[in-house]
Design a protein around this motif. Sequence first.
Motif, mmCIF file in Angstrom:
data_model
loop_
_atom_site.group_PDB
_atom_site.id
_atom_site.type_symbol
_atom_site.label_atom_id
_atom_site.label_comp_id
_atom_site.label_asym_id
_atom_site.label_seq_id
_atom_site.Cartn_x
_atom_site.Cartn_y
_atom_site.Cartn_z
ATOM 1 N N ASN A 109 -0.887 -1.830 5.171
ATOM 2 C CA ASN A 109 -1.002 -0.578 5.910
ATOM 3 C C ASN A 109 -0.127 0.526 5.328
ATOM 4 N N SER A 110 0.960 0.152 4.649
ATOM 5 C CA SER A 110 1.735 1.156 3.911
ATOM 6 C C SER A 110 0.884 1.738 2.791
ATOM 7 N N ALA A 111 0.158 0.848 2.096
ATOM 8 C CA ALA A 111 -0.726 1.308 1.022
ATOM 9 C C ALA A 111 -1.839 2.189 1.571
ATOM 10 N N ALA A 112 -2.401 1.786 2.717
ATOM 11 C CA ALA A 112 -3.487 2.556 3.325
ATOM 12 C C ALA A 112 -3.023 3.952 3.713
ATOM 13 N N LEU A 113 -1.811 4.050 4.231
ATOM 14 C CA LEU A 113 -1.289 5.357 4.651
ATOM 15 C C LEU A 113 -1.128 6.322 3.480
ATOM 16 N N GLY A 114 -1.024 5.785 2.284
ATOM 17 C CA GLY A 114 -0.925 6.639 1.106
ATOM 18 C C GLY A 114 -2.270 7.165 0.651
ATOM 19 N N LEU A 115 -3.355 6.709 1.292
ATOM 20 C CA LEU A 115 -4.694 7.090 0.849
ATOM 21 C C LEU A 115 -5.532 7.778 1.922
ATOM 22 N N VAL A 116 -5.261 7.499 3.191
ATOM 23 C CA VAL A 116 -6.114 8.034 4.259
ATOM 24 C C VAL A 116 -5.670 9.441 4.658
ATOM 25 N N THR A 117 -6.619 10.231 5.193
ATOM 26 C CA THR A 117 -6.317 11.616 5.568
ATOM 27 C C THR A 117 -6.812 11.979 6.963
ATOM 28 N N ARG A 118 -7.872 11.341 7.444
ATOM 29 C CA ARG A 118 -8.402 11.729 8.758
ATOM 30 C C ARG A 118 -7.401 11.333 9.842
ATOM 31 N N PRO A 119 -7.043 12.238 10.739
ATOM 32 C CA PRO A 119 -5.965 12.000 11.704
ATOM 33 C C PRO A 119 -6.070 10.713 12.505
ATOM 34 N N ASP A 120 -7.277 10.381 12.987
ATOM 35 C CA ASP A 120 -7.403 9.167 13.799
ATOM 36 C C ASP A 120 -7.174 7.909 12.969
ATOM 37 N N ILE A 121 -7.550 7.947 11.692
ATOM 38 C CA ILE A 121 -7.348 6.781 10.821
ATOM 39 C C ILE A 121 -5.880 6.683 10.420
ATOM 40 N N VAL A 122 -5.255 7.834 10.186
ATOM 41 C CA VAL A 122 -3.812 7.846 9.897
ATOM 42 C C VAL A 122 -3.049 7.247 11.076
ATOM 43 N N SER A 123 -3.398 7.688 12.281
ATOM 44 C CA SER A 123 -2.725 7.185 13.491
ATOM 45 C C SER A 123 -2.935 5.688 13.655
ATOM 46 N N PHE A 124 -4.133 5.232 13.332
ATOM 47 C CA PHE A 124 -4.423 3.800 13.475
ATOM 48 C C PHE A 124 -3.551 2.974 12.534
ATOM 49 N N HIS A 125 -3.488 3.363 11.268
ATOM 50 C CA HIS A 125 -2.692 2.591 10.309
ATOM 51 C C HIS A 125 -1.200 2.678 10.618
ATOM 52 N N LYS A 126 -0.750 3.817 11.152
ATOM 53 C CA LYS A 126 0.645 3.918 11.584
ATOM 54 C C LYS A 126 0.918 2.922 12.708
ATOM 55 N N ARG A 127 -0.044 2.822 13.619
ATOM 56 C CA ARG A 127 0.098 1.897 14.745
ATOM 57 C C ARG A 127 0.191 0.453 14.256
ATOM 58 N N VAL A 128 -0.708 0.087 13.339
ATOM 59 C CA VAL A 128 -0.707 -1.273 12.813
ATOM 60 C C VAL A 128 0.599 -1.556 12.073
ATOM 61 N N LEU A 129 1.060 -0.579 11.300
ATOM 62 C CA LEU A 129 2.321 -0.733 10.571
ATOM 63 C C LEU A 129 3.491 -0.916 11.534
ATOM 64 N N GLN A 130 3.537 -0.110 12.577
ATOM 65 C CA GLN A 130 4.625 -0.216 13.561
ATOM 66 C C GLN A 130 4.634 -1.579 14.242
ATOM 67 N N ARG A 131 3.447 -2.078 14.580
ATOM 68 C CA ARG A 131 3.362 -3.402 15.222
ATOM 69 C C ARG A 131 3.765 -4.503 14.245
ATOM 70 N N ALA A 132 3.432 -4.326 12.972
ATOM 71 C CA ALA A 132 3.822 -5.314 11.962
ATOM 72 C C ALA A 132 5.336 -5.358 11.813
ATOM 73 N N VAL A 133 5.968 -4.189 11.850
ATOM 74 C CA VAL A 133 7.432 -4.124 11.784
ATOM 75 C C VAL A 133 8.038 -4.799 13.019
ATOM 76 N N GLN A 134 7.442 -4.568 14.186
ATOM 77 C CA GLN A 134 7.922 -5.204 15.408
ATOM 78 C C GLN A 134 7.820 -6.725 15.311
ATOM 79 N N LEU A 135 6.690 -7.205 14.773
ATOM 80 C CA LEU A 135 6.507 -8.651 14.625
ATOM 81 C C LEU A 135 7.525 -9.212 13.646
ATOM 82 N N GLN A 136 7.800 -8.468 12.571
ATOM 83 C CA GLN A 136 8.812 -8.893 11.611
ATOM 84 C C GLN A 136 10.181 -8.999 12.287
ATOM 85 N N ASP A 137 10.505 -8.018 13.114
ATOM 86 C CA ASP A 137 11.783 -8.043 13.826
ATOM 87 C C ASP A 137 11.869 -9.233 14.782
#
Length: 334
Positions: A109-137
């Motif tokens: 999802n870090s890689a995806a965020l470097g490529l996506v531009t549409r706001p809803d898709i950006v928000s989605f990948h940010k959400r997935v990334l944040q949850r992944a960080v939470q799971l890592q913690d």
Amino acid sequence: MEDKTKIRLTAAEISGVWSQYINDTLSVCVNTYFLKNIEDEEVRPVVEFALKTAKENITIMKEIFLKEQFPIPVGFTKEDFNPNAPKLFSDTFILMYLRQMSILAMAANSAALGLVTRPDIVSFHKRVLQRAVQLQDLTRELMLKQGTYIKPPYITTCDEAEFVQTEKFLGGFFGSKRALTSIEITHLFLNSRTNSIGKALITAFAQVAQKKDVKQFLIKGKEIAQKHMNTFEHYLEKEDLPAPMGWDSSISDCTSFVFSDKLMMFHISAMITAGIGNYGMAMAASPRKDIALKYASLIPEIAAYAGDGAKIMIKHGWMEEPPQTDDRDQLIKK
């Protein structure tokens, strides 16, 4: 004001959401099964978090697919696992597995965020990334608490900053070699650990696989993983550095149907793809020629193994086609 969610999705945006959907349907299957077999009540909330996250992601992605009039992928369903099967993995391994999955999700999802531009898709990948960080913690903190977290090796710190003086730093293929850098140690440890986790997962999958060609494929993967672990551990041991622990003892003697061969083949193939990426990064980050060459020699082996897996999946009709561009030559011939 222009509604930016009506802008057409790019290839990167389509592939990111499509891939995440397949991965999250797999996650629902795996974590639903885990939840049925958890004995450690401290691990249970972590699995519940991973399962809830995957289900929420799927709901969001279905809305995106429907809005775009894009066919919803099949992915994996309740037919691909048996929630009532006997316990296959220890709770400690489940925790380590979830930690590894969070690492893969953060990278994707870090890689995806470097490529996506549409706001809803950006928000989605940010959400997935944040949850992944939470799971890592969650996994890290619990493993540290339970004493099961294996840290990378410690090294002596330098007295002062230094610059490379000669090309001897790059080393050769014969004779004495300079000591490993902290970056090289990190990659050797990481790749040894991921192969260790992969070997345990493949071993468990081989026990419960139904088809002969799948079982043979997994047995071969187990041998490759052990070979690669030995390679990385050799470099660490020569420097008197510890290698990561193995996870083979975390598998039960279960041989019942747990996961479908389709799910297991996809899962291992996805991990192989991540492994190739890890080797590529390690090769680029290793100035010592013998280490870089070793990674370069290992990549074709696992790439060929991945190709064998793809052939099996195609043979049995298990490989779902990713979205593709129009074949203009075929359209012209119609």
